[in-house]
Design a protein around this motif. Sequence first.
Motif, PDB file in Angstrom:
ATOM      1  N   MET A   1       0.810  -1.215   0.000  1.00 53.31           N
ATOM      2  CA  MET A   1       0.000   0.000   0.000  1.00 53.31           C
ATOM      3  C   MET A   1       0.847   1.271   0.000  1.00 53.31           C
ATOM      4  SD  MET A   1      -3.370  -0.501   0.076  1.00 53.31           S
ATOM      5  CE  MET A   1      -4.167   0.763   1.047  1.00 53.31           C
TER       6      MET A   1
ATOM      7  N   ASP B   1      -1.405  -4.539   3.406  1.00 51.92           N
ATOM      8  CA  ASP B   1      -2.780  -4.542   3.872  1.00 51.92           C
ATOM      9  C   ASP B   1      -3.105  -5.880   4.540  1.00 51.92           C
ATOM     10  OD1 ASP B   1      -5.356  -3.753   4.301  1.00 51.92           O
ATOM     11  OD2 ASP B   1      -5.896  -3.549   2.185  1.00 51.92           O
TER      12      ASP B   1
ATOM     13  N   SER C   1      -5.086  -3.023   8.770  1.00 48.65           N
ATOM     14  CA  SER C   1      -5.188  -2.417   7.435  1.00 48.65           C
ATOM     15  C   SER C   1      -4.123  -1.342   7.254  1.00 48.65           C
ATOM     16  CB  SER C   1      -6.574  -1.810   7.240  1.00 48.65           C
ATOM     17  OG  SER C   1      -7.573  -2.776   7.366  1.00 48.65           O
TER      18      SER C   1
ATOM     19  N   MET D   1      -1.967   1.270   5.704  1.00 56.03           N
ATOM     20  CA  MET D   1      -2.180   2.081   4.509  1.00 56.03           C
ATOM     21  C   MET D   1      -0.864   2.793   4.157  1.00 56.03           C
ATOM     22  SD  MET D   1      -5.406   1.295   4.260  1.00 56.03           S
ATOM     23  CE  MET D   1      -6.882   2.201   3.901  1.00 56.03           C
TER      24      MET D   1
END
Length: 527
Positions: free
Chosen positions: A228, A248, A281, A283
């Motif tokens: 990401m 991710d 998650s 980022m």
Amino acid sequence: MAAEIRFVEIAKRAGLDFVVDNDASEEKRYVETMPGGVAAFDYDGDGLIDIFFANGARISSFRKDSPRYFNRLFRNLGGLKFRDVTEEAGVAGEGYSVGAAAADYDNDGDIDLFVAGVDRNILYRNTGKGRFEDVTARAGIGGGRWAVAGAWLDFDNDGWLDLFVVNYVHWSAAEERFCGDPARNLRVYCHPRYYRELPNALYRNRGDGTFEDVSERAGIAAHLGKGMGIAIADYDEDGWIDVSVTNDYLPNFLFRNTGGAFEEVGLLAGAALRDDGETISNMGVDFRDYDNDGRPDIVVVALAGQTFPLFKNLGKGSFRDHTHASGLARQSVGRSGWSPTFADFDNDGLKDLFVSCSHVNDRVEMFQAYRYLLPNSLFRNAGGGRLEDISEAAGFHAAPPRAHRGAAVADFDNDGRLDIVVTALNGPAELWHNVSETGHSWLRLRLEGRRSNRDGIGARLRIGEQHNQMTTSYGYASSVHQGVHFGLGRLASAVEVEVVWPSGVRQRLANVPVNRELRVREPREEF
């Protein structure tokens, strides 16, 4: 008392008329969540920072068959006014674009541009005449995968910038599954667990305008992830640039440069996971010394409920989860972030943290107590490793909450205060003008390598206790090419600057006047 940091949103009156069009549909195709990268760089050499936006395409064909899908370049006219020069510059692009990375890869003095996208990447060579030429095929830059971002770095210290491309997951519209609540026919974007990992890619610059894919030989291709964000720094100060890549819902990568090749040491170094070992998650990412101890730290942003992890560099190749100790855990746990940047917005000598914010799931409010559209966040550096949320006081709540994505921090009016441009899915781009009245001094250093690469990317700089490095890639799918900015607090006299160039040459500049931009040329020999 701390100086007040204030921003005013001025995109409309600045002429910055752009909307990221992700071709959203009720089918909730996964790629819709990802575009919105932005690059800030001086494409025409007039001393003013211009803005490039990556944009989507019609997903059924991956074609930009309407101007609404064009990537856009806005020329800075001065006085915080911009003009769309996309077509005359030749950068409308092709395919579903996601991210961008700017740098002078051919050492000719003009800033070039890499655009990452779904199944198609583009390398633009700046001709120096106000136009770019697409040299992707001739240069040997591959596509065919879902690329999110790129970073320019000289991984082998040969004086030519190489390209690291961050790839996300295997995806095709034909194979997209239904995720959500079938009973209510309520469809949402799928979790990344349903998509297969990809390796990242590394292209070595041959110095003749072409690149060689060295992903396998350099030790990159062996590691599969769901990339990401990417940021670079020489975290162990061995003279070789290292790479941080977020994944991710997988452990993050830390690629340690062993001298022209890489070993992945994220777990061993303590920079792959939070202390609790949970995958999140991950980022965007920034890789920068935020606490003035001379060692680059790593900040990652994630979704609500997961915090924005901060890994403090302890030296000797190891990191420690500093999220709770910094105050960032408590203040970020209810927010979702995309693009983080450590930068000194009040020029007090301490790097603050800006984060563009939004959840990834536009229907999250139907399932969880989190919001999809969010205002951006700013955490002021209070010293001692502590960060304090001042988002509302800084003015970011004055704009409507949006599905923010990429962000670029640069001084667009050359007044010594760092401004911010932010994108949003299906919403207007934002230009946050820094109007802080602090009375603090500053200095911006523009590097010109002679033995090193022309941009000086990878150079380490120090003024007093402050350390930074020259890089153009960090955050989420975004890039800034404007040298290295230092806030100097109340210091009004001249300063001493130390630069350690990628070539190993160490340079000291004495009695450097403040409140200006200074061009620094690499000497032929160390002194």
